[in-house]
Design a protein around this motif. Structure first.
Motif, mmCIF file in Angstrom:
data_model
loop_
_atom_site.group_PDB
_atom_site.id
_atom_site.type_symbol
_atom_site.label_atom_id
_atom_site.label_comp_id
_atom_site.label_asym_id
_atom_site.label_seq_id
_atom_site.Cartn_x
_atom_site.Cartn_y
_atom_site.Cartn_z
ATOM 1 N N ALA A 70 -7.847 -13.989 -19.178
ATOM 2 C CA ALA A 70 -7.402 -15.277 -19.076
ATOM 3 C C ALA A 70 -8.446 -15.593 -17.395
ATOM 4 O O ALA A 70 -8.094 -17.030 -17.053
ATOM 5 N N GLY A 71 -8.689 -14.696 -17.054
ATOM 6 C CA GLY A 71 -9.192 -14.825 -15.720
ATOM 7 C C GLY A 71 -8.758 -14.738 -14.801
ATOM 8 O O GLY A 71 -8.797 -15.212 -13.330
ATOM 9 N N LEU A 72 -6.758 -13.918 -15.073
ATOM 10 C CA LEU A 72 -6.317 -14.225 -13.945
ATOM 11 C C LEU A 72 -6.589 -13.116 -13.182
ATOM 12 O O LEU A 72 -6.173 -11.667 -13.545
ATOM 13 N N LYS A 73 -7.036 -13.155 -11.741
ATOM 14 C CA LYS A 73 -7.632 -11.919 -10.845
ATOM 15 C C LYS A 73 -6.616 -11.028 -10.535
ATOM 16 O O LYS A 73 -6.616 -10.460 -9.498
ATOM 17 N N TYR A 74 -5.405 -12.012 -9.796
ATOM 18 C CA TYR A 74 -4.788 -11.365 -8.729
ATOM 19 C C TYR A 74 -3.056 -11.766 -9.929
ATOM 20 O O TYR A 74 -2.309 -11.587 -10.429
ATOM 21 N N VAL A 75 -1.721 -10.259 -9.751
ATOM 22 C CA VAL A 75 -0.695 -10.369 -10.431
ATOM 23 C C VAL A 75 0.253 -9.626 -9.319
ATOM 24 O O VAL A 75 -0.128 -9.002 -7.905
ATOM 25 N N GLU A 76 1.121 -9.798 -8.213
ATOM 26 C CA GLU A 76 2.052 -9.629 -7.769
ATOM 27 C C GLU A 76 3.513 -9.607 -8.797
ATOM 28 O O GLU A 76 4.131 -10.263 -9.611
ATOM 29 N N ILE A 77 4.352 -8.065 -8.572
ATOM 30 C CA ILE A 77 5.508 -7.885 -9.308
ATOM 31 C C ILE A 77 6.459 -8.352 -8.476
ATOM 32 O O ILE A 77 6.414 -7.810 -7.295
ATOM 33 N N GLU A 78 8.076 -8.559 -8.866
ATOM 34 C CA GLU A 78 8.935 -8.256 -7.902
ATOM 35 C C GLU A 78 10.144 -8.143 -8.722
ATOM 36 O O GLU A 78 10.233 -8.190 -9.611
ATOM 37 N N LEU A 79 10.961 -8.148 -8.081
ATOM 38 C CA LEU A 79 11.545 -7.881 -6.910
ATOM 39 C C LEU A 79 12.832 -6.510 -6.627
ATOM 40 O O LEU A 79 13.710 -6.579 -7.553
ATOM 41 N N LEU A 80 12.567 -6.155 -5.130
ATOM 42 C CA LEU A 80 13.312 -4.379 -5.164
ATOM 43 C C LEU A 80 14.166 -4.583 -4.084
ATOM 44 O O LEU A 80 13.550 -5.308 -2.770
ATOM 45 N N GLU A 81 15.583 -4.848 -4.371
ATOM 46 C CA GLU A 81 16.479 -5.074 -3.158
ATOM 47 C C GLU A 81 17.524 -3.040 -3.149
ATOM 48 O O GLU A 81 17.105 -2.911 -3.801
ATOM 49 N N ARG A 82 18.111 -3.303 -2.170
ATOM 50 C CA ARG A 82 19.163 -2.192 -2.318
ATOM 51 C C ARG A 82 18.155 -0.729 -1.505
ATOM 52 O O ARG A 82 18.148 0.130 -2.392
ATOM 53 N N TRP A 83 16.255 -1.233 -1.376
ATOM 54 C CA TRP A 83 15.998 0.283 -1.524
ATOM 55 C C TRP A 83 16.120 1.256 -0.479
ATOM 56 O O TRP A 83 15.886 2.179 -0.881
ATOM 57 N N TRP A 84 17.012 0.902 0.011
ATOM 58 C CA TRP A 84 16.812 2.366 1.061
ATOM 59 C C TRP A 84 18.118 3.188 0.749
ATOM 60 O O TRP A 84 18.242 3.898 0.885
ATOM 61 N N ILE A 85 19.276 2.699 -0.678
ATOM 62 C CA ILE A 85 20.129 3.368 -1.345
ATOM 63 C C ILE A 85 19.560 4.401 -1.489
ATOM 64 O O ILE A 85 18.724 4.564 -2.768
#
Length: 287
Positions: A70-85
């Motif tokens: 599709a010609g999409l150069k960028y991807v962002e992924i999410e979401l991580l919460e409470r990563w300190w536990i």
């Protein structure tokens, strides 16, 4: 230079709220990718619940090929919460953490977006060591960690998030600056200018809102965002500040509203990108 723009995950997700469990888009990923590309975006965001479905269905390698075609150069992924536990303790989020790292191995995202927890602000020094560990892990998977401060969460403002990111001493930790979270937190453009440097801003998300909050902040951010230029935010000033500090990255658009998510993608996405581009191009011509 052409301004490259990203359709943040909820902008192409259709009729689903982020607080639904699971928060999976009802629109097939191939249709979302096609609509994002046709609208003129250079990339897109994908949320963890969608990634879990994609992994079980077509797999991440096929997803990467679809994005490339599709010609999409960028991807962002999410979401991580409470990563300190710590893993094994009540409330830990290692299943999501491992999913996002597995996706990162295949997709090469610009960053993994993290939040904190919907709770009153706290002293953030206690989270620095865990954040550094998370950042090092992300870098080992070929990506970075981007904190998204939210006014109803522990990391409630962009200046606080910037201080926390810098406390790691690691260049792989930075911020996503979301217009809604800037202005609804009451952060001034002067405070933004003082707290940010280009090296710490990994992404920007543009959106707008009415002057007055409807309901509580969480409900307002879920249901009442406006297209850029159709609300009360000083988006031109925000863009000017980010360009003044030397930000040269992509610009995301994140629209969440009851009306927007019910609109078909072939109508919603062109509106999202054109209204945001009006802000960006108008600002560029003014400076």
């Amino acid at each position: 230079m052409t301004t490259e723009m990203i359709a943040a995950c909820w902008t192409s997700a259709g009729d689903v709220r982020p607080d639904r469990s699971p928060a999976s888009s009802p629109i097939p990923i191939e249709d979302r990718i096609a609509a994002v590309a046709v609208a003129g975006f250079a990339g897109m965001g994908i949320v963890a619940d969608d990634l879990a479905h994609i992994r079980a269905d077509i797999g991440f390698d096929r997803l990467r090929k679809m994005l490339d075609r599709a010609g999409l150069k960028y991807v962002e992924i999410e979401l991580l919460e409470r990563w300190w536990i710590p893993q094994g303790h009540d409330g830990h989020t290692y299943a999501t953490r491992n999913l996002l790292f597995e996706a990162a191995d295949a997709l090469g995202p610009t960053h993994i977006k993290i939040g904190s927890e919907n709770a009153p602000p706290r002293e953030l020094e206690q989270y620095a060591e865990s954040l550094l560990e998370l950042t090092r892990d992300a870098v080992s998977h070929g990506t970075r960690i981007a904190i998204e401060p939210m006014p109803f969460s522990i990391i409630s403002t962009v200046p606080a998030g910037a201080d926390l990111a810098r406390s790691t001493g690691h260049p792989g930790c930075g911020l996503v600056v979301d217009a809604w979270h800037v202005f609804r937190a009451g952060t001034s453009l002067a405070e933004l200018r003082e707290s940010l440097t280009a090296d710490i801003v990994f992404g920007v998300e543009l959106d707008d809102a009415d002057r007055n909050v409807v309901g509580d902040l969480f409900t307002d951010t879920m249901d009442n965002r406006r297209l850029c230029g159709e609300g009360s935010f000083d988006l031109t000033g925000l863009v000017e500040v980010l360009r003044e500090i030397g930000y040269e990255g992509t610009w995301g658009v994140e629209i969440l509203s009851t009306e927007f998510r019910k609109a078909p993608l072939d109508r919603a996405l062109p509106l999202a990108i054109s209204t945001a581009r009006n802000i960006l191009d108008g600002n560029r011509s003014a400076v």
